[in-house]
Design a protein around this motif. Structure first.
Motif, PDB file in Angstrom:
ATOM      1  N   ALA A  41      -5.359  12.410  -1.340  1.00 13.15           N
ATOM      2  CA  ALA A  41      -5.516  13.675  -0.632  1.00 13.15           C
ATOM      3  C   ALA A  41      -4.676  13.690   0.629  1.00 13.15           C
ATOM      4  O   ALA A  41      -4.536  12.672   1.315  1.00 13.15           O
ATOM      5  N   TRP A  42      -4.116  14.835   0.922  1.00 17.29           N
ATOM      6  CA  TRP A  42      -3.283  14.999   2.109  1.00 17.29           C
ATOM      7  C   TRP A  42      -3.672  16.301   2.782  1.00 17.29           C
ATOM      8  O   TRP A  42      -3.845  17.332   2.130  1.00 17.29           O
ATOM      9  N   VAL A  43      -3.855  16.246   4.085  1.00 21.01           N
ATOM     10  CA  VAL A  43      -4.250  17.453   4.808  1.00 21.01           C
ATOM     11  C   VAL A  43      -3.322  17.638   5.998  1.00 21.01           C
ATOM     12  O   VAL A  43      -2.800  16.666   6.562  1.00 21.01           O
ATOM     13  N   ARG A  44      -3.083  18.902   6.363  1.00 19.07           N
ATOM     14  CA  ARG A  44      -2.386  19.151   7.617  1.00 19.07           C
ATOM     15  C   ARG A  44      -3.134  20.244   8.354  1.00 19.07           C
ATOM     16  O   ARG A  44      -3.548  21.242   7.756  1.00 19.07           O
TER      17      ARG A  44
ATOM     18  N   ARG B  54       0.788  -1.240   0.000  1.00 19.06           N
ATOM     19  CA  ARG B  54       0.000   0.000   0.000  1.00 19.06           C
ATOM     20  C   ARG B  54       0.813   1.280   0.000  1.00 19.06           C
ATOM     21  O   ARG B  54       1.935   1.291  -0.418  1.00 19.06           O
ATOM     22  N   HIS B  55       0.200   2.352   0.522  1.00 21.86           N
ATOM     23  CA  HIS B  55       0.791   3.674   0.308  1.00 21.86           C
ATOM     24  C   HIS B  55       1.958   3.970   1.257  1.00 21.86           C
ATOM     25  O   HIS B  55       1.909   3.617   2.426  1.00 21.86           O
ATOM     26  N   VAL B  56       2.933   4.643   0.690  1.00 25.34           N
ATOM     27  CA  VAL B  56       4.029   5.160   1.500  1.00 25.34           C
ATOM     28  C   VAL B  56       4.226   6.618   1.105  1.00 25.34           C
ATOM     29  O   VAL B  56       4.214   6.954  -0.074  1.00 25.34           O
TER      30      VAL B  56
ATOM     31  N   GLY C 210      -2.783  13.974   7.624  1.00 26.55           N
ATOM     32  CA  GLY C 210      -3.430  12.717   7.262  1.00 26.55           C
ATOM     33  C   GLY C 210      -3.438  12.557   5.754  1.00 26.55           C
ATOM     34  O   GLY C 210      -3.375  13.543   5.014  1.00 26.55           O
ATOM     35  N   PHE C 211      -3.461  11.305   5.334  1.00 29.88           N
ATOM     36  CA  PHE C 211      -3.454  11.027   3.896  1.00 29.88           C
ATOM     37  C   PHE C 211      -4.452   9.907   3.629  1.00 29.88           C
ATOM     38  O   PHE C 211      -4.579   8.982   4.428  1.00 29.88           O
ATOM     39  N   ASP C 212      -5.160  10.005   2.507  1.00 29.48           N
ATOM     40  CA  ASP C 212      -5.938   8.833   2.099  1.00 29.48           C
ATOM     41  C   ASP C 212      -6.166   8.839   0.603  1.00 29.48           C
ATOM     42  O   ASP C 212      -5.841   9.803  -0.092  1.00 29.48           O
ATOM     43  N   ALA C 213      -6.666   7.732   0.123  1.00 22.95           N
ATOM     44  CA  ALA C 213      -6.943   7.582  -1.300  1.00 22.95           C
ATOM     45  C   ALA C 213      -8.306   6.934  -1.449  1.00 22.95           C
ATOM     46  O   ALA C 213      -8.587   5.919  -0.832  1.00 22.95           O
ATOM     47  N   ILE C 214      -9.148   7.571  -2.256  1.00 20.49           N
ATOM     48  CA  ILE C 214     -10.518   7.117  -2.471  1.00 20.49           C
ATOM     49  C   ILE C 214     -10.671   6.759  -3.945  1.00 20.49           C
ATOM     50  O   ILE C 214     -10.164   7.476  -4.798  1.00 20.49           O
ATOM     51  N   GLU C 215     -11.341   5.669  -4.225  1.00 19.88           N
ATOM     52  CA  GLU C 215     -11.583   5.312  -5.621  1.00 19.88           C
ATOM     53  C   GLU C 215     -12.838   6.034  -6.090  1.00 19.88           C
ATOM     54  O   GLU C 215     -13.954   5.555  -5.923  1.00 19.88           O
TER      55      GLU C 215
END
Lengths: 539, 169
Positions: A485-488, A83-85, A472-477
């Motif tokens: 998307a990445w937020v701080r 998965r994501h790094v 935080g980071f996530d990925a949505i299909e």
């Protein structure tokens, strides 16, 4: 939400003598964020390529008030299993520069060009240094994403920057082609159809396209900058409007990123409703686009039928969820809509009815020689090219790249569903349309399964922002593919940076390759078969 | 082919009488006399210009052409060039990068011409905000506007009512 830290990639890197440091202020822990030295930056990308990782995104952020560093660059990769790094490196404030990674991942070029424009980061070795989002009339020393540049800065009038009679395109060095019978053909930014603005520069011989070059940025409206200073709840409304056709997907990506950063669990009922909304959005866009491809291929019947079905969906969305395009249905912490028993039944009935009709129309489409002749074999993207670019969504699934976050990451509610994604290989318009037909059927099945599984319970958890400095980071299909998307968060629950990568930023490259050797009149149906977002690309 | 014809017959005529608008249209300016407006009735060619929208407005303008609304029955049709358009239907906040293109499209449209700004962004820059470095302003800040249609996005009915109102007054 407790995840173990993912150390896989850190170990791969350390095997090559690349030292990393695991960052604690990034959530979720399973998507580790590693700090690397700037001089290792390109080596990290090389190692990611060697490990068959997919390039996800590249962005920058200024350090917040809590941090003594000045400026960071980030990049993200995804591995099928691991998965994501995320990787981060800090840049020199006086003269920020970053090694280029496009030798390993070609899709990074436009993102690197954006870093140059928006942050003033010099990318060393970047093969294409032309301005991307900042057109020629922007002052060179203006870098809108820097914190020293307030969002409401008044820019000098465009006319002052252009000499008399100059078009904005004049100053842009398009790729040149010379030779007997080669002609150049500019299209846009104002296009002939009811679509978004962008510029296409064709080189053609006779009616065959030799090369098509995209030039975007026309709808750049400062979206990422606009997010800064909003609370998470305020940001949801803006996220719904990053690309109007992906209102659910972008709002979900934004909400989930904020929830990850804040370690917030969303009520079960809200999670399932999000899935239903997202799959309905996928169906609506696919049927609209199938109609669009057929229309551009001269098969008006199919367009009329598909737009009719799309309208029926929009009406039900207005009825049940309050908005025809499903805007403002998802907020950090949950959803803003609900379905009672009667509404669930109506939604299920319509979803099945539309799936049935689409199947019926599909047989008519498949039997129609006029349209089949246009779509079969037109605009092929080879598997090799698709992997190299890292094509996403249906464009990837038509060309042997099967990245699907619903399957790989299986974030809720997809963790309880067995999502079956179609697997195409030929990569032409016909295959992209085939993938969309398959996805309509699959998404309908998913909507029905989710409706059966809708538990009682609340719709929202109050969103409590995390400590300043937490990201935080996530990925949505989404329906187009993976949205990363990445937020701080900064002080008092205010967002101090939101970086989002729409799948279009990557898939636009696929269109450039697809239309080589294609007759100019087949460009529209190729374009529609990809249907990338301009707004999501330009932000 | 037989299945295609059967489907057409089975689908029947779905076009509905024009419904009530959800959002209001406001008429501005006195650009055209009512006599000229009248001349557009029965045949109006529109060039749509996205000056920076999120594409939500475009989806609803496309929907105004679907069989339920059938905008063409009012003699209104979309054309691919401003050179033979009577009206510009403009969406989105006007971005700095689209300002010149919008002005050029306006110049390229022969007079007498109408401009309708559709959607909240076109009217006041919407969620993206006027106080934004990347945005040149609302449509009316850049070119003369005759009518505005509210909504985010306006519904197909709002759009049709707005267009008709702009030529009927």
């Amino acid at each position: 939400m407790i995840h173990e830290a993912n150390t896989w990639f850190a170990e791969c890197l350390s095997d090559h003598g690349i030292f990393t440091r695991y960052l604690e202020d990034h959530h979720p822990a399973a998507m580790s964020c590693l700090e690397v030295r700037r001089l290792d930056w390109a080596n990290v990308a090389e190692e990611a390529r060697r490990k068959n990782m997919r390039f996800v995104s590249l962005w920058a952020a200024e350090a917040g008030s809590h941090d003594k560093k000045a400026l960071y660059a980030y990049m993200a990769f995804a591995h099928l299993e691991h998965r994501h790094v995320l990787l981060r490196t800090d840049l020199n404030e006086k003269d920020p520069s970053l090694p280029d990674i496009s030798g390993h991942y070609i899709s990074s070029v436009r993102m690197e060009r954006s870093l140059q424009d928006m942050f003033g980061i010099r990318v060393e070795g970047l093969p294409d240094t032309r301005q991307w989002l900042k057109h020629e009339h922007w002052p060179e020393d203006v870098h809108p994403m820097r914190t020293t540049f307030p969002v409401d800065t008044r820019m000098p009038p465009v006319e002052d920057a252009l000499s008399a009679g100059d078009l904005p395109e004049t100053g842009y060095a398009f790729i040149k082609a010379e030779g007997d019978g080669i002609y150049e053909y500019p299209v846009g930014p104002v296009h002939a159809g009811i679509i978004e603005p962008g510029h296409f520069r064709f080189h053609a011989v006779g009616e065959k396209i030799l090369n098509m070059e995209e030039r975007f940025g026309y709808v750049h409206k400062g979206i990422e900058k606009r997010f800064e200073g909003l609370t998470a709840v305020e940001g949801a409304r803006l996220a719904s409007r990053i690309s109007g056709d992906s209102a659910v997907a972008h709002a979900w990506a934004f909400a989930q990123t904020c929830e990850y950063a804040a370690y917030l669990d969303v009520p079960e009922r809200a999670v399932i409703l999000r899935g239903i909304l997202c799959e309905r959005e996928r169906i609506a866009n696919h049927i609209g686009d199938i109609g669009g491809v057929c229309n551009d291929g001269g098969f008006a019947f199919m367009n009329v039928q598909m737009q009719r079905l799309r309208e029926e969906m929009a009406r039900m969305h207005k009825d049940l969820f309050g908005h025809r395009l499903l805007m403002d249905t998802i907020i950090p912490g949950g959803v803003t809509c609900d379905l009672n028993a009667d509404e669930q039944q109506r939604l299920a009935q319509q979803t099945s009815a539309i799936a049935r009709e689409v199947e019926e129309l599909r047989t008519i489409y498949a039997d129609h020689p006029g349209i089949q002749e246009r779509v079969i074999g037109s605009g092929s993207v080879s598997i090799e090219d698709a992997i190299s670019i890292g094509l996403l969504g249906y464009a990837g699934r038509a060309s042997g790249v099967y990245a699907d976050e619903r399957i790989e990451e299986a974030y809720p509610p997809y963790d309880r569903l067995d999502v079956r994604a179609p697997r195409g290989e030929l990569g032409d318009v016909a295959t992209r349309v085939w993938v969309r037909f398959e996805e309509v059927a699959e998404s309908s099945r998913l909507v029905l399964a989710l409706l059966k599984d809708l538990p009682e319970g609340s719709l929202q958890t109050e969103f409590i922002a995390p400590e300043a400095g937490t990201s935080g980071f996530d990925a949505i299909e989404g329906w187009r593919g993976e949205i990363a998307a990445w937020v701080r968060f900064g002080e008092n629950g205010i967002i101090d940076r939101y970086a989002v990568r729409d799948p279009s930023e990557i898939n636009w490259l696929g269109l450039e390759l697809a239309v080589r050797e294609v007759p100019v009149p087949d460009f529209p149906l190729n374009n529609k078969s990809f249907n990338c977002s301009y707004s999501g690309n330009d932000l | 082919m037989i299945r295609l014809f059967t489907k057409i017959i089975k689908t029947g005529n779905r076009t509905e009488a024009l419904g009530k608008a959800d959002h209001a249209t406001e008429l501005l300016g006195e650009q055209l006399s009512s006599a000229i407006r009248k001349k557009f009735q029965g045949s109006l060619a529109i060039r749509e210009v996205d000056a920076g929208s999120c594409n939500g407005c475009e989806l609803e303008i496309i929907a105004a052409n679907n069989c339920y609304y059938d905008l063409e029955r009012f003699g209104v049709h979309f054309v691919p060039s401003p050179r033979f358009a009577d009206m510009l239907l403009v969406t989105g906040p006007v971005t700095r990068n689209m300002e010149t293109a919008l002005k050029m499209t306006y110049e390229a449209t022969p007079g007498p011409k109408l401009v309708v700004a559709a959607g909240d962004c076109a009217i006041n820059c919407g969620v993206f905000g006027k106080d934004n470095y990347a945005i040149a302003g609302s449509v009316a800040d850049i070119i003369p506007v005759d009518a505005i249609i509210h909504g985010c996005p306006p519904t197909p009915t709002d759009i049709i009512r707005g267009i008709l109102q702009a030529i009927e007054t």
